[in-house]
Scaffold this active site. Structure first.
Site, PDB file in Angstrom:
ATOM      1  N   SER A 197       0.838  -1.204   0.000  1.00 17.75           N
ATOM      2  CA  SER A 197       0.000   0.000   0.000  1.00 17.75           C
ATOM      3  C   SER A 197       0.868   1.247   0.000  1.00 17.75           C
ATOM      4  CB  SER A 197      -0.953  -0.034   1.205  1.00 17.75           C
ATOM      5  OG  SER A 197      -1.866   1.043   1.147  1.00 17.75           O
ATOM      6  N   THR A 198       0.787   2.079   1.040  1.00 11.79           N
ATOM      7  CA  THR A 198       1.515   3.352   1.082  1.00 11.79           C
ATOM      8  C   THR A 198       3.011   3.144   0.865  1.00 11.79           C
ATOM      9  OG1 THR A 198      -0.091   4.027   2.751  1.00 11.79           O
ATOM     10  CG2 THR A 198       1.793   5.486   2.403  1.00 11.79           C
ATOM     11  N   HIS A 224      -2.907  -1.028  -3.096  1.00 13.48           N
ATOM     12  CA  HIS A 224      -4.076  -0.190  -2.821  1.00 13.48           C
ATOM     13  C   HIS A 224      -4.002   1.090  -3.662  1.00 13.48           C
ATOM     14  CE1 HIS A 224      -4.260  -2.191   1.415  1.00 13.48           C
ATOM     15  NE2 HIS A 224      -4.824  -2.933   0.477  1.00 13.48           N
ATOM     16  N   MET A 319      -0.123   1.250   5.128  1.00 18.39           N
ATOM     17  CA  MET A 319      -0.916   1.532   6.317  1.00 18.39           C
ATOM     18  C   MET A 319      -1.907   0.407   6.581  1.00 18.39           C
ATOM     19  SD  MET A 319      -2.046   5.512   6.514  1.00 18.39           S
ATOM     20  CE  MET A 319      -2.414   5.761   4.801  1.00 18.39           C
ATOM     21  N   ASP A 322      -4.399  -4.799   6.238  1.00 16.00           N
ATOM     22  CA  ASP A 322      -4.908  -5.642   5.154  1.00 16.00           C
ATOM     23  C   ASP A 322      -3.851  -6.671   4.781  1.00 16.00           C
ATOM     24  OD1 ASP A 322      -6.671  -6.503   3.111  1.00 16.00           O
ATOM     25  OD2 ASP A 322      -5.599  -5.290   1.632  1.00 16.00           O
TER      26      ASP A 322
END
Length: 378
Positions: A197-198, A224, A319, A322
């Protein structure tokens, strides 16, 4: 809780967004809006005097756009970071990928709502978690560009290969042996699955070119991201990698040496083909999981169904948590789990929970992950 106090310069050529973003940031504890600028040229002239920690940076602006501002930061103010504010267009997606490669912390989408109050609420929802995370562990354009990772104390190779011994404590993580009743690993992996993600686009742009074009297995990835941006990410990575990288399409069969990125705003899973011998990609409109669509948990569960004892699962910077539930299922079915280490993550969220639960077999810095993947499939 918000972390350290940060100074933010708001850069946007639209007065409505400058005002909305400034108001939202002004409401946040530990945030000081030190100024605004309506184009990149004015922004760079203010950086030296205002000394911001962070810019919220519009990508498409007259005089000097967001990409050019990031290039300036690299050269003259590498201690400053940036959150990009982008539009949901193909051009916006391509420029955002370029911005992330240049070291931008992350990006948010400009709201689509026509009502100003709804727009502000959308901005608030998107900005708040990013600002909180930035306050806890600041990452600058310079740090992301240097690409260095500090070695973990006490390890000669800069990473940890975890032994299956009960409750082995390494650093701040607790690692436990798999519980009784789990499937065993069956030789080499036949698929690699990644949740990220991030900080992901930049991390993937560094890790995936280290993988050979003849890896011999398919890779399925959840990053994401909203729609359009995943296609831009796939195109950007495809240019850099020996492997083929593409945005996944519904119904296509999995092929070795191809990396499939889940389309933004959709869920991706694996299903059996009609003949039962091949595996196909299925793109669905199933609801979000962990507020994520695509979701790593959703993908990981399906990989666990079809590749028992033959999966390498990788959990990287991001973050939230998940992927943890899916990794638990994968681990029970004999997967090898590789987690990115805290030092090289932009945000140590997604790899943290599985590490603390003892699901991770190897903890590696970003620059060692590709070698661990190769080792698991060759």
């Amino acid at each position: 809780m918000f972390g350290k106090k940060i100074k933010v310069l708001v850069v946007d050529d639209t007065i409505v967004y400058r005002k909305a973003v400034s108001d939202i940031l002004g409401e946040m504890p530990g945030v000081e809006v030190v100024g605004v600028a309506h184009n990149g040229k004015i922004a760079v002239s203010k950086i030296q005097t205002l000394k911001p920690d962070l810019l919220t940076l519009d990508i498409e602006m007259p005089e000097m756009n967001g990409i050019e501002v990031l290039q300036y930061l690299q050269q003259h103010a590498p201690q400053v970071s940036a959150i990009m504010v982008s539009t949901l267009t193909s051009e916006g997606g391509d420029m955002t990928m370029r911005a992330l490669e240049l070291g931008a912390y992350d990006f948010i989408l400009k709201p689509t709502a026509t009502n100003i109050n709804d727009s502000k609420q959308q901005l608030r929802t998107l900005l708040t978690p990013l600002i909180k995370t930035f306050q806890t562990g600041r990452t600058t354009v310079g740090a992301l560009q240097q690409g260095g990772t500090r070695k973990i104390a006490g390890t000669s190779q800069g990473y940890i290969r975890l032994q299956a011994t009960p409750s082995t404590v390494i650093g701040s993580g607790r690692y436990t042996a798999p519980s009784v009743g789990t499937s065993r690993r069956q030789g080499k992996s036949e698929i690699v699955t990644i949740g990220i993600s991030t900080g992901g686009p930049n991390a993937l742009a560094r890790m995936m070119p280290m993988l050979p074009g003849d890896l011999g297995v398919p890779i399925v990835i959840v990053q994401h991201m909203p729609p359009v941006f995943t296609k831009s990410l796939a195109n950007s990575l495809n240019i850099k990698c020996a492997l083929t990288v593409k945005e996944a399409q519904d119904g296509e069969p999995l092929q070795a040496n191809v990396a499939y990125i889940a389309p933004g705003g959709k869920q991706m899973k694996l299903v059996a083909s009609a003949d039962g011998t091949n595996r196909l990609i299925k793109i669905t409109n199933d609801p979000p999981e962990n507020s994520c669509k695509p979701s790593a948990d959703y993908l990981f569960r399906s990989v666990a169904d079809y590749y028992v004892g033959r999966t390498t699962a990788v959990i990287m910077t991001g973050m939230g948590s998940d992927g943890t539930k899916g990794l638990k299922i994968l681990k029970q079915k004999g997967a090898l789990v590789i987690g990115q280490d805290e030092e090289s993550c932009v945000v140590y969220g997604m790899p943290k929970a599985p590490a603390e639960l003892g699901l991770t077999d190897v903890v590696a810095p970003l620059d060692k992950i590709a070698a661990e993947i190769i080792k698991s499939v060759k």
